[in-house]
Write a protein that holds these residues in place. Structure first.
Motif, PDB file in Angstrom:
ATOM      1  N   HIS A 123      69.140  34.220  77.857  1.00  0.00           N
ATOM      2  CA  HIS A 123      67.780  33.884  78.279  1.00  0.00           C
ATOM      3  C   HIS A 123      67.688  33.816  79.796  1.00  0.00           C
ATOM      4  CE1 HIS A 123      69.916  30.190  78.910  1.00  0.00           C
ATOM      5  NE2 HIS A 123      68.859  29.624  79.471  1.00  0.00           N
ATOM      6  N   THR A 179      62.612  30.134  80.214  1.00  0.00           N
ATOM      7  CA  THR A 179      62.661  29.647  78.835  1.00  0.00           C
ATOM      8  C   THR A 179      63.690  28.561  78.555  1.00  0.00           C
ATOM      9  OG1 THR A 179      64.149  31.480  78.236  1.00  0.00           O
ATOM     10  CG2 THR A 179      61.780  31.824  77.903  1.00  0.00           C
ATOM     11  N   VAL A 229      61.938  27.512  74.613  1.00  0.00           N
ATOM     12  CA  VAL A 229      62.499  28.244  73.476  1.00  0.00           C
ATOM     13  C   VAL A 229      64.020  28.134  73.408  1.00  0.00           C
ATOM     14  CG1 VAL A 229      62.760  30.492  72.377  1.00  0.00           C
ATOM     15  CG2 VAL A 229      60.576  29.877  73.417  1.00  0.00           C
ATOM     16  N   VAL A 276      66.330  36.024  74.431  1.00  0.00           N
ATOM     17  CA  VAL A 276      64.972  35.515  74.638  1.00  0.00           C
ATOM     18  C   VAL A 276      64.392  36.245  75.853  1.00  0.00           C
ATOM     19  CG1 VAL A 276      63.519  33.495  74.965  1.00  0.00           C
ATOM     20  CG2 VAL A 276      65.693  33.274  73.731  1.00  0.00           C
ATOM     21  N   CYS A 285      59.095  36.630  74.363  1.00  0.00           N
ATOM     22  CA  CYS A 285      58.312  35.450  74.712  1.00  0.00           C
ATOM     23  C   CYS A 285      57.381  35.763  75.887  1.00  0.00           C
ATOM     24  CB  CYS A 285      59.263  34.309  75.054  1.00  0.00           C
ATOM     25  SG  CYS A 285      58.466  32.746  75.420  1.00  0.00           S
TER      26      CYS A 285
END
Length: 222
Positions: free
Chosen positions: A43, A48, A52, A97, A127
């Motif tokens: 990520h 994030t 998330v 992500v 996302c």
């Protein structure tokens, strides 16, 4: 998606039961560093980490799995690249992500490329970004070989079915739960494949043993 969700729910207890038998994890913000990694969470921290990525890590950890998230799984003194490379190599699958600034991060792209190169199963979460918007931007600081490596990894990820999340409309708890369910479903499939491969190898070894016992080693031509 509804069919997948029902299937995940049917199998959820199976994988949780298995992990509880073979592991004795206790609630702890840092998993046992000697334990194999189930899920590597890739990520962009600035985008994030506070939503998330961290929530997914916590959710998976509560399910007695062993996720890897840099700020939760590393400690002062760890060698950054060594730790990340080991986690990617040890993990059973990866969750990437993707976010609007994901492709600006060398580490994000490096981790993604490692997962692709080691042929890990990849679950993308898009996302606040569409797959078609992801692109590696050339930089004078990035060697051409690395640029091609990163661009190839991003292209492969873009064409992998994943989850999409719009923070303006979606429910964060729902996307985390859905992602965890998909992780569990895939871990079950990977464990089943590994077990079949082990059984096939054992069966072949047993057949060779019987042939040698029956004909003698000097008569065996393989």
């Amino acid at each position: 998606m509804a069919t997948l969700t029902r299937s995940v729910r049917r199998n959820r207890n199976q994988i949780l039961h298995t992990h509880r038998i073979i592991r004795t994890a206790t609630p702890n913000p840092n998993p046992n560093p000697g334990r194999a990694c189930d899920v590597f969470i890739n990520h962009r921290g600035k985008d994030t980490k506070r939503n998330v990525a961290s929530l997914l890590y916590q959710h998976l950890f509560r399910l007695r799995l062993t996720p890897f998230l840099d700020n939760m799984s590393m400690k002062p003194g760890d060698k950054l690249f060594d730790k990340i490379h080991a986690a990617v190599n040890d993990c059973k699958l990866g969750v990437a992500v993707f976010s609007p600034r994901y492709c600006r991060s060398y580490f994000c792209l490096h981790e993604l490329a490692l997962m692709i190169e080691t042929k890990k199963k990849l679950i993308p979460i898009f996302c606040d970004v569409r797959p078609s918007d992801l692109a590696v931007v050339p930089s004078p600081a990035l060697p051409s070989a690395e640029l091609r490596r990163f661009a190839g990894a991003v292209e492969e990820a873009k064409y992998t079915v994943g989850l999409e999340f719009d923070s303006r409309k979606g429910n964060l708890a729902d996307v985390v739960k859905n992602a965890a369910d998909i992780v569990i479903e895939n871990l079950l499939e990977i464990d089943d494949d590994d077990e079949r491969g082990h059984n096939d190898h054992s069966s072949k070894s047993l057949q060779i043993h019987h042939r040698r016992h029956r004909h003698g080693p000097e008569q065996l031509i393989d």
